[in-house]
Design a protein around this motif. Structure first.
Motif, PDB file in Angstrom:
ATOM      1  N   ALA A  34      27.954  30.495  65.119  1.00 17.26           N
ATOM      2  CA  ALA A  34      28.892  30.243  66.219  1.00 17.26           C
ATOM      3  C   ALA A  34      28.287  29.230  67.199  1.00 17.26           C
ATOM      4  O   ALA A  34      28.946  28.286  67.634  1.00 17.26           O
ATOM      5  CB  ALA A  34      29.239  31.547  66.944  1.00 17.26           C
ATOM      6  N   CYS A  35      26.994  29.422  67.510  1.00 19.07           N
ATOM      7  CA  CYS A  35      26.362  28.527  68.489  1.00 19.07           C
ATOM      8  C   CYS A  35      26.048  27.168  67.884  1.00 19.07           C
ATOM      9  O   CYS A  35      26.068  26.143  68.572  1.00 19.07           O
ATOM     10  CB  CYS A  35      25.115  29.188  69.059  1.00 19.07           C
ATOM     11  N   SER A  36      25.790  27.152  66.601  1.00 20.84           N
ATOM     12  CA  SER A  36      25.612  25.882  65.911  1.00 20.84           C
ATOM     13  C   SER A  36      26.934  25.103  65.900  1.00 20.84           C
ATOM     14  O   SER A  36      26.952  23.874  66.070  1.00 20.84           O
ATOM     15  CB  SER A  36      25.116  26.181  64.491  1.00 20.84           C
ATOM     16  N   ALA A  37      28.034  25.814  65.734  1.00 23.76           N
ATOM     17  CA  ALA A  37      29.353  25.169  65.774  1.00 23.76           C
ATOM     18  C   ALA A  37      29.610  24.549  67.152  1.00 23.76           C
ATOM     19  O   ALA A  37      30.180  23.461  67.261  1.00 23.76           O
ATOM     20  CB  ALA A  37      30.450  26.173  65.431  1.00 23.76           C
ATOM     21  N   VAL A  38      29.169  25.243  68.211  1.00 21.28           N
ATOM     22  CA  VAL A  38      29.290  24.690  69.565  1.00 21.28           C
ATOM     23  C   VAL A  38      28.469  23.412  69.660  1.00 21.28           C
ATOM     24  O   VAL A  38      28.947  22.373  70.124  1.00 21.28           O
ATOM     25  CB  VAL A  38      28.781  25.699  70.624  1.00 21.28           C
ATOM     26  N   ASN A  39      27.241  23.490  69.201  1.00 24.16           N
ATOM     27  CA  ASN A  39      26.309  22.378  69.336  1.00 24.16           C
ATOM     28  C   ASN A  39      26.790  21.130  68.598  1.00 24.16           C
ATOM     29  O   ASN A  39      26.733  20.027  69.132  1.00 24.16           O
ATOM     30  CB  ASN A  39      24.931  22.796  68.796  1.00 24.16           C
ATOM     31  N   LYS A  40      27.278  21.328  67.382  1.00 20.19           N
ATOM     32  CA  LYS A  40      27.675  20.186  66.553  1.00 20.19           C
ATOM     33  C   LYS A  40      29.162  19.883  66.652  1.00 20.19           C
ATOM     34  O   LYS A  40      29.676  19.035  65.924  1.00 20.19           O
ATOM     35  CB  LYS A  40      27.317  20.469  65.087  1.00 20.19           C
ATOM     36  N   ASN A  41      29.865  20.647  67.534  1.00 12.92           N
ATOM     37  CA  ASN A  41      31.314  20.497  67.633  1.00 12.92           C
ATOM     38  C   ASN A  41      31.947  20.605  66.241  1.00 12.92           C
ATOM     39  O   ASN A  41      32.792  19.801  65.856  1.00 12.92           O
ATOM     40  CB  ASN A  41      31.664  19.159  68.286  1.00 12.92           C
ATOM     41  N   ASP A  42      31.544  21.630  65.502  1.00 20.32           N
ATOM     42  CA  ASP A  42      31.973  21.802  64.113  1.00 20.32           C
ATOM     43  C   ASP A  42      33.057  22.889  64.069  1.00 20.32           C
ATOM     44  O   ASP A  42      32.781  24.083  63.954  1.00 20.32           O
ATOM     45  CB  ASP A  42      30.740  22.207  63.280  1.00 20.32           C
ATOM     46  N   ARG A 107      36.072  30.174  71.142  1.00 23.00           N
ATOM     47  CA  ARG A 107      35.980  29.236  72.254  1.00 23.00           C
ATOM     48  C   ARG A 107      35.475  27.874  71.797  1.00 23.00           C
ATOM     49  O   ARG A 107      35.862  26.840  72.354  1.00 23.00           O
ATOM     50  CB  ARG A 107      35.043  29.787  73.327  1.00 23.00           C
ATOM     51  N   ALA A 108      34.591  27.874  70.787  1.00 25.75           N
ATOM     52  CA  ALA A 108      34.045  26.609  70.272  1.00 25.75           C
ATOM     53  C   ALA A 108      35.166  25.685  69.804  1.00 25.75           C
ATOM     54  O   ALA A 108      35.051  24.458  69.885  1.00 25.75           O
ATOM     55  CB  ALA A 108      33.066  26.875  69.129  1.00 25.75           C
ATOM     56  N   GLN A 109      36.259  26.303  69.351  1.00 31.98           N
ATOM     57  CA  GLN A 109      37.371  25.492  68.840  1.00 31.98           C
ATOM     58  C   GLN A 109      38.207  24.883  69.967  1.00 31.98           C
ATOM     59  O   GLN A 109      39.054  24.037  69.715  1.00 31.98           O
ATOM     60  CB  GLN A 109      38.271  26.351  67.943  1.00 31.98           C
ATOM     61  N   ARG A 110      37.984  25.354  71.207  1.00 32.42           N
ATOM     62  CA  ARG A 110      38.806  24.887  72.323  1.00 32.42           C
ATOM     63  C   ARG A 110      38.094  23.870  73.215  1.00 32.42           C
ATOM     64  O   ARG A 110      38.682  23.425  74.189  1.00 32.42           O
ATOM     65  CB  ARG A 110      39.175  26.066  73.225  1.00 32.42           C
ATOM     66  N   ASP A 177      30.931  17.016  87.758  1.00 28.66           N
ATOM     67  CA  ASP A 177      32.088  16.395  87.125  1.00 28.66           C
ATOM     68  C   ASP A 177      33.198  17.419  86.924  1.00 28.66           C
ATOM     69  O   ASP A 177      33.248  18.127  85.917  1.00 28.66           O
ATOM     70  CB  ASP A 177      31.671  15.793  85.768  1.00 28.66           C
ATOM     71  N   PRO A 178      34.142  17.467  87.900  1.00 30.82           N
ATOM     72  CA  PRO A 178      35.197  18.488  87.846  1.00 30.82           C
ATOM     73  C   PRO A 178      36.055  18.439  86.581  1.00 30.82           C
ATOM     74  O   PRO A 178      36.736  19.410  86.276  1.00 30.82           O
ATOM     75  CB  PRO A 178      36.032  18.191  89.102  1.00 30.82           C
ATOM     76  N   ARG A 179      35.996  17.325  85.828  1.00 33.55           N
ATOM     77  CA  ARG A 179      36.753  17.314  84.570  1.00 33.55           C
ATOM     78  C   ARG A 179      36.188  18.305  83.555  1.00 33.55           C
ATOM     79  O   ARG A 179      36.836  18.646  82.578  1.00 33.55           O
ATOM     80  CB  ARG A 179      36.714  15.901  83.951  1.00 33.55           C
ATOM     81  N   THR A 180      34.923  18.739  83.781  1.00 39.12           N
ATOM     82  CA  THR A 180      34.314  19.684  82.837  1.00 39.12           C
ATOM     83  C   THR A 180      34.574  21.141  83.233  1.00 39.12           C
ATOM     84  O   THR A 180      34.067  22.054  82.580  1.00 39.12           O
ATOM     85  CB  THR A 180      32.782  19.489  82.759  1.00 39.12           C
ATOM     86  N   ILE A 181      35.350  21.365  84.302  1.00 37.36           N
ATOM     87  CA  ILE A 181      35.504  22.741  84.790  1.00 37.36           C
ATOM     88  C   ILE A 181      36.173  23.653  83.758  1.00 37.36           C
ATOM     89  O   ILE A 181      35.727  24.785  83.532  1.00 37.36           O
ATOM     90  CB  ILE A 181      36.271  22.763  86.142  1.00 37.36           C
ATOM     91  N   GLY A 182      37.223  23.156  83.109  1.00 32.85           N
ATOM     92  CA  GLY A 182      37.909  23.984  82.107  1.00 32.85           C
ATOM     93  C   GLY A 182      36.962  24.380  80.979  1.00 32.85           C
ATOM     94  O   GLY A 182      36.812  25.551  80.640  1.00 32.85           O
ATOM     95  N   ALA A 183      36.303  23.375  80.397  1.00 41.39           N
ATOM     96  CA  ALA A 183      35.371  23.650  79.307  1.00 41.39           C
ATOM     97  C   ALA A 183      34.162  24.432  79.806  1.00 41.39           C
ATOM     98  O   ALA A 183      33.641  25.310  79.112  1.00 41.39           O
ATOM     99  CB  ALA A 183      34.919  22.332  78.672  1.00 41.39           C
ATOM    100  N   GLY A 184      33.741  24.110  81.033  1.00 40.03           N
ATOM    101  CA  GLY A 184      32.590  24.815  81.609  1.00 40.03           C
ATOM    102  C   GLY A 184      32.852  26.311  81.726  1.00 40.03           C
ATOM    103  O   GLY A 184      31.958  27.131  81.508  1.00 40.03           O
ATOM    104  N   ALA A 185      34.114  26.667  82.059  1.00 40.67           N
ATOM    105  CA  ALA A 185      34.462  28.090  82.140  1.00 40.67           C
ATOM    106  C   ALA A 185      34.247  28.754  80.776  1.00 40.67           C
ATOM    107  O   ALA A 185      33.682  29.840  80.682  1.00 40.67           O
ATOM    108  CB  ALA A 185      35.916  28.253  82.592  1.00 40.67           C
ATOM    109  N   HIS A 186      34.687  28.078  79.716  1.00 38.94           N
ATOM    110  CA  HIS A 186      34.453  28.626  78.375  1.00 38.94           C
ATOM    111  C   HIS A 186      32.963  28.804  78.103  1.00 38.94           C
ATOM    112  O   HIS A 186      32.534  29.788  77.506  1.00 38.94           O
ATOM    113  CB  HIS A 186      35.029  27.699  77.299  1.00 38.94           C
ATOM    114  N   LEU A 188      30.532  29.223  80.271  1.00 38.62           N
ATOM    115  CA  LEU A 188      29.983  30.350  81.039  1.00 38.62           C
ATOM    116  C   LEU A 188      30.225  31.659  80.286  1.00 38.62           C
ATOM    117  O   LEU A 188      29.347  32.521  80.214  1.00 38.62           O
ATOM    118  CB  LEU A 188      30.641  30.433  82.420  1.00 38.62           C
ATOM    119  N   PHE A 189      31.432  31.786  79.711  1.00 37.36           N
ATOM    120  CA  PHE A 189      31.728  32.998  78.945  1.00 37.36           C
ATOM    121  C   PHE A 189      30.861  33.083  77.684  1.00 37.36           C
ATOM    122  O   PHE A 189      30.432  34.164  77.283  1.00 37.36           O
ATOM    123  CB  PHE A 189      33.209  33.061  78.572  1.00 37.36           C
ATOM    124  N   MET A 190      30.625  31.943  77.056  1.00 38.38           N
ATOM    125  CA  MET A 190      29.754  31.948  75.865  1.00 38.38           C
ATOM    126  C   MET A 190      28.357  32.440  76.223  1.00 38.38           C
ATOM    127  O   MET A 190      27.757  33.257  75.521  1.00 38.38           O
ATOM    128  CB  MET A 190      29.626  30.534  75.288  1.00 38.38           C
TER     129      MET A 190
END
Lengths: 230, 230
Positions: A34-42, A107-110, A177-186, A188-190
């Motif tokens: 799961a974390c590798s998928a986050v890292n590689k955007n896989d 979450r990695a998929q979003r 960079d407030p554009r990262t707030i949506g993804a940043g929330a994900h 934080l949950f990760m």
């Protein structure tokens, strides 16, 4: 795993432990992948992780059925009953770890393109100590090793410290960079999910320790960093 | 609660159920008071909620001890064993609800003055439907009412929808005013905790339904809003 004189009973306990360890093996790969998928955007790998979860749920249901049937037929007493209860607890913890890993994969998929490689790497870096905790506590469970269980239990403080610094890091990205707030929330949950997986490893360590020694690990004896978010 | 012919056994099951309902009552107040503390910025109330959690943990340990002893002495079979297992599961779910409420209360103590009343009220508004779910599922457990359990189970979709809109609302506050990002992160976790309390109510509803009917509620039959964050 047991020197019980009724060998059929021992066989059943061993089968139980074997199923639990298989379940543990699967959830361990789920954390890392799961974390590798986050890292590689896989996204494909993330999907595979999500698809592994029903297998974990099925193993949990199997183990629970075995336990109910074992109690009904064998009516274990004292130490054996503790072993059976401990198995029930461990399997519940592993199911949660599977769930939390699945949640990271979902979450990695979003995550969108605003998420830079350093944010992604932050999650990935935390996965390795967390999955090592799980690996070590499963070894301790398999061998009934109380001191190994205690080492895992004490090691949770490192995970908490790691979480605290990752939490701060993510917030700074979001503020810069407030554009990262949506993804940043994900993210934080990760990070929180990884921290909670560490807690589940700690719980398993407590069951292993109790089963092996008949004594409780007391949380007052544990090194504990105050958590950044309560 | 049971028409078992051995009345001493019935008494023990009733005692078990009574303890579980007491535990449920305490965690219900924890949910409401934790969110009320957020709403009114009442740090003292938040502290009280945190202080209630050890009582919940103690009740859980008591119930588990009763169950182990009951299995060892009574060796329940079939339906009775299911009832005992179901009690074990329910008590585990309630302990989690207590933990999640405690976590909300801990975070309530960390919110700073950048958090305006509308952000606070958002959390508070979600507490009432969530605690109602818990209240209803505890009633269903006490009376063994399968259709009431099913209603709770179906009602979780409303909680998920509520969470989705609250999640969006919090993100917009954070984007509009980056000074709220730190506190906003805490509030996202609070909202998530409430959503997870809803899931625990759903789990309890499934145990109640199974115990009453011998059938499983299938998640494919459930109204389900896709969750905003996986």
């Amino acid at each position: 795993m047991s020197d019980h004189i009724v060998s059929a009973f021992t066989d059943e306990l061993d089968k139980l432990a074997a199923d639990i360890l298989r379940m543990g093996g699967i959830v361990e790969t789920m954390i890392l992948d799961a974390c590798s998928a986050v890292n590689k955007n896989d996204v494909e790998l993330a999907r595979e992780v999500v698809a592994r979860d029903p297998q974990v749920d099925k193993l949990e249901a199997d183990v629970e059925r075995q336990i109910v049937s074992l109690i009904a037929r064998r009516q274990p007493m004292a130490h054996d009953l503790r072993a059976v209860f401990s198995a029930l607890k461990v399997v519940g913890e592993l199911e949660r770890v599977g769930d939390l890993s699945k949640n990271i994969a979902k979450r990695a998929q979003r995550l969108d393109e605003n998420v830079g490689p350093s944010m992604r790497k932050g999650i990935y870096r935390m996965a390795s100590p967390v999955s090592r905790q799980l690996n070590m506590v499963l070894d301790a469970y398999a061998t009934g090793n109380a001191s190994a269980a205690k080492a895992v239990w004490e090691g949770d403080d490192d995970i908490d410290q790691h979480y605290n610094s990752l939490f701060r890091e993510m917030l700074t990205y979001m503020i810069e960079d407030p554009r990262t707030i949506g993804a940043g929330a994900h993210m934080l949950f990760m990070a929180k999910n990884l921290e909670r997986i560490g807690d589940h490893c700690t719980n398993i360590a407590e069951f292993v320790y109790f089963q092996a020694t008949g004594e409780y690990l007391l949380s007052t004896d544990r090194p504990k960093t105050p958590q950044i978010d309560g």
